[in-house]
Enzyme design. Structure first.
Site, PDB file in Angstrom:
ATOM      1  CG  HIS A  97      -2.018  -0.972   1.219  1.00 25.82           C
ATOM      2  ND1 HIS A  97      -2.802  -1.157   0.112  1.00 25.82           N
ATOM      3  CD2 HIS A  97      -2.507  -1.808   2.182  1.00 25.82           C
ATOM      4  CE1 HIS A  97      -3.721  -2.076   0.375  1.00 25.82           C
ATOM      5  NE2 HIS A  97      -3.559  -2.491   1.618  1.00 25.82           N
ATOM      6  CB  CYS A 109      -2.316   3.744  -3.875  1.00 23.65           C
ATOM      7  SG  CYS A 109      -3.482   2.554  -4.572  1.00 23.65           S
TER       8      CYS A 109
END
EC number: 3.4.22.61
Length: 348
Positions: free
Chosen positions: A193, A236
């Site tokens: 992430h 991301c």
């Protein structure tokens, strides 16, 4: 292509002294030192087999390299003296930019280390489904390119930081029986992430991408100073979603004493630009990593350098659609680098 049309005649002629030709193409930087050593040691029963391998290697590097090779055959005095019967249509003299001959030399075996940090399970219970597919694809393609692959699974922020520092400083990262050899290049793949400018450990604590790359600044002590260091980051960089815009005139058919800067020789490719999300299929893996692996498989045997290949990755990912409504959900990777030479990776 002139080389292809003359291949049979060239093949029969060069079998007289294939080692001379091999040495000449290496001397003129048409092949890397690693390719030269591989071609010298290939297991072929006859001379013709060695020449075929060399010609196929040149052909796979594209039209520019083929024309340069033909020019050498027609102009080099040693070759003309050894092969007086070699008469080809005179190729036009070609001016080659200096950068074509400026390659990072990848001569070690293995070529270098490829570290893959694959964060799948997080402390809040979330899972990055599909990341195993990405890790496997990266391990496969970089093993094929001659790297020793080191895999780390589910690391916290501090664990990621310690792993990177150990690799750079050479502290004990592997068992004494497996001596860590840095080789001539380093690749770091981080699958996790992320938020703007950072990747997250499994404890959801951020590690800045800038800190990761600065860990690998050149120093007199490091074995990787002056050598290429590539960072491939699937994460991301924010929560916003890219939207597409229509392109005019385009229709869709189916919808020494020398010194170098301490932060030189680094390439960073991130799956998306700052503030935006990166897409990952729960079983097929992420858009960025899967496109990267496919482009490496297709283009490395042709002699394309890493920055050129990443242009194709950007184009491929940019054409993908994350929604049934065209243009509603898009993604574009971002590449930045301080490489001083061309980095060409070739299959082992």
């Amino acid at each position: 292509m002139q080389l292809l049309s003359n291949k049979t005649a060239i093949l029969s002629t060069l079998c007289v002294d294939q080692r001379l030709i091999l040495n000449k193409v290496h001397e003129k930087n048409l092949i890397t030192s690693r390719e030269y050593n591989n071609l010298k040691s290939i297991n072929k029963e006859d001379v013709e087999g060695h020449v075929v391998e060399l010609l196929d290697k040149i052909l796979n590097k594209g039209e520019t390299t083929c024309q340069h090779f033909l020019n050498i055959l027609q102009t080099d005095e040693d070759i003309k003296a050894t092969f007086p019967e070699l008469k080809l249509q005179q190729p036009k003299e070609i001016s080659f930019p200096e950068s074509i001959q400026e390659l990072y030399q990848l001569n070690t075996r293995p070529v270098g280390l490829c570290l893959i940090i694959n964060n799948e399970s997080f402390c809040d219970g979330s899972m990055r489904r599909g990341t195993e597919k990405d890790a496997e694809s990266l391990a496969q393609v970089f093993s094929w390119l001659g790297f020793r692959v080191l895999m780390c699974k589910d690391q916290t922020r501090d664990q990621m930081n310690r792993t990177l520092e150990c690799l750079w400083s050479g502290c004990s990262f592997v068992t004494p029986q497996q001596v860590l050899q840095h080789g001539d290049a380093f690749v770091c793949c981080i699958l996790s992430h992320g938020k703007k400018g950072v990747v997250l450990g499994t404890d959801l604590i951020p590690l800045p991408i800038k800190h990761i790359t600065q860990t690998f600044k050149a120093s007199e002590q490091s074995a990787l100073s002056g050598k290429p260091k590539v960072f491939l980051i699937q994460a991301c960089q924010g929560g916003q979603k890219h939207k597409g815009v229509a392109l005019k005139d385009v229709e869709a058919d189916n919808c020494g004493t020398q010194t170098i800067p301490e932060e030189a020789d680094i390439l960073v490719a991130v799956a998306t630009v700052e503030d935006y999300a990166a897409f990952r299929h729960i079983s097929d893996g992420s858009w960025f990593v899967q496109s990267l692996c496919q482009q490496l498989k297709e283009r490395c045997p042709k002699g394309e350098d890493i920055t050129a290949i990443l242009h194709h990755v950007n184009d491929d990912v940019g054409l993908k659609e994350g929604s049934r409504m065209p243009g509603a959900m898009k993604q574009i990777p971002e590449v930045r680098f301080t490489l001083r030479k061309r980095l060409v990776l070739t299959p082992y």
